[in-house]
Design a protein around this motif. Sequence first.
Motif, short mmCIF file in Angstrom:
data_model
loop_
_atom_site.label_atom_id
_atom_site.label_comp_id
_atom_site.label_asym_id
_atom_site.label_seq_id
_atom_site.Cartn_x
_atom_site.Cartn_y
_atom_site.Cartn_z
N UNK A 269 0.86 -1.17 0.00
CA UNK A 269 0.00 0.00 0.00
C UNK A 269 0.90 1.24 0.00
N UNK A 270 0.60 2.21 -0.89
CA UNK A 270 1.45 3.42 -0.97
C UNK A 270 0.59 4.66 -0.77
N UNK A 271 0.95 5.47 0.24
CA UNK A 271 0.22 6.74 0.44
C UNK A 271 1.21 7.87 0.66
N UNK A 272 0.84 9.07 0.20
CA UNK A 272 1.69 10.23 0.47
C UNK A 272 1.40 10.70 1.88
N UNK A 273 2.47 10.87 2.67
CA UNK A 273 2.33 11.24 4.06
C UNK A 273 3.40 12.29 4.36
#
Length: 415
Positions: A269-273
């Motif tokens: 899972x890839x999210x911008x944080x």
Amino acid sequence: MPDNFFLLSTSIKLKRTSVLRGTAQWLPASKSISNRALIINALAGGTSELHNLSDANDTQLMLRLVNSTDPIIDVEDAGTTMRFLTAYFSVTRQQKTLTGTSRMKERPIALLVDALRTLGVEIDYLEKEGYPPHRIKSFAGQKVQTISIRGDVSSQYISALMMIAPTLPQGLTLELTGKIGSRPYIEMTAALMKHFGAQSTLLENKVIVPHQAYKPAAFTVESDWSAASYWFSFAALADQAEILLPRLSLDSLQGDSKIVDIMKVLGVNAVLDKGLLKLTKTDHKKELHWDFTHCPDLAQTVAVICAVKNVTGYFTGLESLRIKETDRIAALQNELRKIGADLIEIDQEHWTLKPSAASPDSAYFNTYKDHRMAMAFAPLATRMEVEIEKPEVTRKSYPNFWKDILSFGIPATEV
Ligand SMILES: O=C(O)C1=C[C@@H](OP(=O)(O)O)[C@@H](O)[C@H](O)C1
Ligand SMILES: C=C(OP(=O)(O)O)C(=O)O
């Protein structure tokens, strides 16, 4: 740590490390974007402010060679550098001999040379017809406005012609024939040209570029999504992972940002944080159906993940892999067999990745002078002890790859 760390080793051994937390702080800037920005900047007069150019050897070569006064231009193993400079030196009327490594002399350039000859450039082959080294002799003036070129060998020829097109008195129309591969790289070229003031129209099978002047502009290069793919692989294969990647945007000019979608199937899972891309683990599927026509540089990364995650891969679009830094199909087949997996050619267009039933505790991987072979197999260190031949190959696109590996606490020793 010295910058030439591992550069002189015969191989590198990575101890098994199944928990990964950290930031890949040496992730390079995109070499594809950097090399386009450098060519366009040169055509725009050389006064643009280019920020965060890649430290990849392919870009460092471009940086040096685009302004070189030397009559011999050695691009080593850099494909874009070879193709883009061939077009650039032609229209800027610089007599140059372009050469490279023994592998570069096996990578075809005939379609680009034929197109440039049709335009009016005089070019001779110095060894084998259709392959570097070649000599650019003269360009008396533009002979035609429209050129037909196959789209199924390398998009780099098309990008090279597009970038010089605004400087031609009649502009240039490219009629693309057959299947078009690596299309996002053509779109990237058009986007970079636009940033520097040159409009083009990209249709299904045609590119139209009017004569116009490039304008200097400031530009900052984002991180390299192909390089980022190896960290997706580490996350997919580790038992536990939280990996942070700097300077990536999800709305990218790079087609290899597709790795995000591929990895949804393979359990990342890839999210911008807070400005960093955060990779964490999630469930994965048992099968992956993927067409690599438009993201060929991701094929090795993905094949290795499937091989040890017990995912059967149904792949298309692998044809161009045969003419890259090595024959990547053959290289993958040889190395995957060492861990009990196989890449099986069903017919000319279809491939099945048969995963390994039981991986060994340790394995030695040859790298075939191909940076992507080294980086695609390194994430297996999450599952076994891994030894990788000639770690310096990564300098082509990711010179500090091994430094990043060490920063994640993966014990690495030179052999
Ligand atoms: O234009 C570019 O920057 C590139 C295009 C692709 O090559 P092909 O068009 O030959 O597939 C890709 O594999 C290469 O790494 C970089
Ligand atoms: C194919 C590649 O590069 P090039 O064609 O520019 O040598 C690559 O980086 O995987």
